[in-house]
Design an enzyme around this catalytic site. Structure first.
Site: not given
Length: 255
Positions: A183, A13, A86, A181, A148
């Protein structure tokens, strides 16, 4: 000319934020640990978009490195108009594992560094009367998935609280809260996501484009795609026991 500073800027991201910000004409300050990847990313962005790109190698788990990034954000001679907090990572370490160091590092990178850099950037932006602080949180902030979820809950709520304090200053704070996502995030974290259904995934391109639009609109929360908006709404209103049960199902699907 607008300048944006992006942490964790060489992958996932963060790299997509750098690409889309450069594509709209923003100069960049890229922050990451790997100097070689930073230089390669910077060279590519300069060539493709004709923008100025600085690189700043820093490990945001190290307080001295965080201070160097904060110094760059505070520099009145080189103002930063957009901060993208980020930098982050996933880790399969469980809360009951004997070694707590991965959790401690997560708190440093995705908690303490977010706080310090957000504070520094926002104060400088308020003095100028404009700016944006974007913090990458997660839909995990609505569930109970280990450290997390805990640290991303902090990131989300911190960003919302910052948005409140910034109200009326010309500066905004937006928390990006994506779900799954596509990635390299999960591969690098040694997380097996092979059993997560295909319709659940979203592209980094869409996450970032929607987030930048939401930030420009001054929205405190950016939830990409209608399905993730609906998921967050449902999780917000479900009984917490049901949320914990859903989290256990998610854990089974990825392990």
């Amino acid at each position: 000319m607008t300048t944006a500073l992006v942490t964790g800027a060489t992958a996932g991201i963060g790299a997509e934020f750098a690409r889309q910000l450069a594509a709209r004409g923003d100069d960049l300050v890229l922050v990451a640990r790997n100097t070689e990847r930073l230089e390669a990313s910077a060279a590519d962005l300069r060539t493709r978009y004709g923008v100025t790109v600085e690189v700043l190698a820093a490990d945001l788990a190290v307080r001295e490195d965080v201070a160097r990034v904060a110094d760059r954000l505070a520099d009145p001679g080189r103002p930063v108009d957009v901060l993208v907090n980020n930098a982050g990572f996933g880790d399969p370490t469980r809360l009951l594992d004997a070694d707590t160091s991965p959790h401690e590092r997560a708190l440093d990178v995705m908690g303490a560094a977010v706080l310090v850099l957000g504070n520094t950037a926002a104060r400088a932006m308020v003095a100028r009367g404009h700016g944006q602080v974007v913090t990458v949180a997660s839909l995990s902030a609505w569930i109970t998935q280990g450290s997390y979820s805990a640290v991303k809950s902090f990131a989300k709520l911190y960003s919302e609280a910052l948005s409140n304090e910034l109200h009326g200053t010309g500066v905004t704070a937006t928390a990006l809260c994506p779900g799954w996502v596509r990635t390299e995030f999960h591969e690098r974290a040694a997380i097996d996501a092979g059993r997560i259904p295909a319709p659940v995934w979203v592209s980094a391109q869409r996450c970032v484009s929607e987030c930048l639009a939401d930030a420009d609109a001054g929205k405190p929360i950016s939830l990409p795609t209608k399905r993730w908006k609906l998921a967050a709404l449902a999780l917000q209103h479900l009984p917490r026991g049901a949320v914990r049960a859903i989290t256990r199902q998610v854990d089974r699907a990825r392990n």
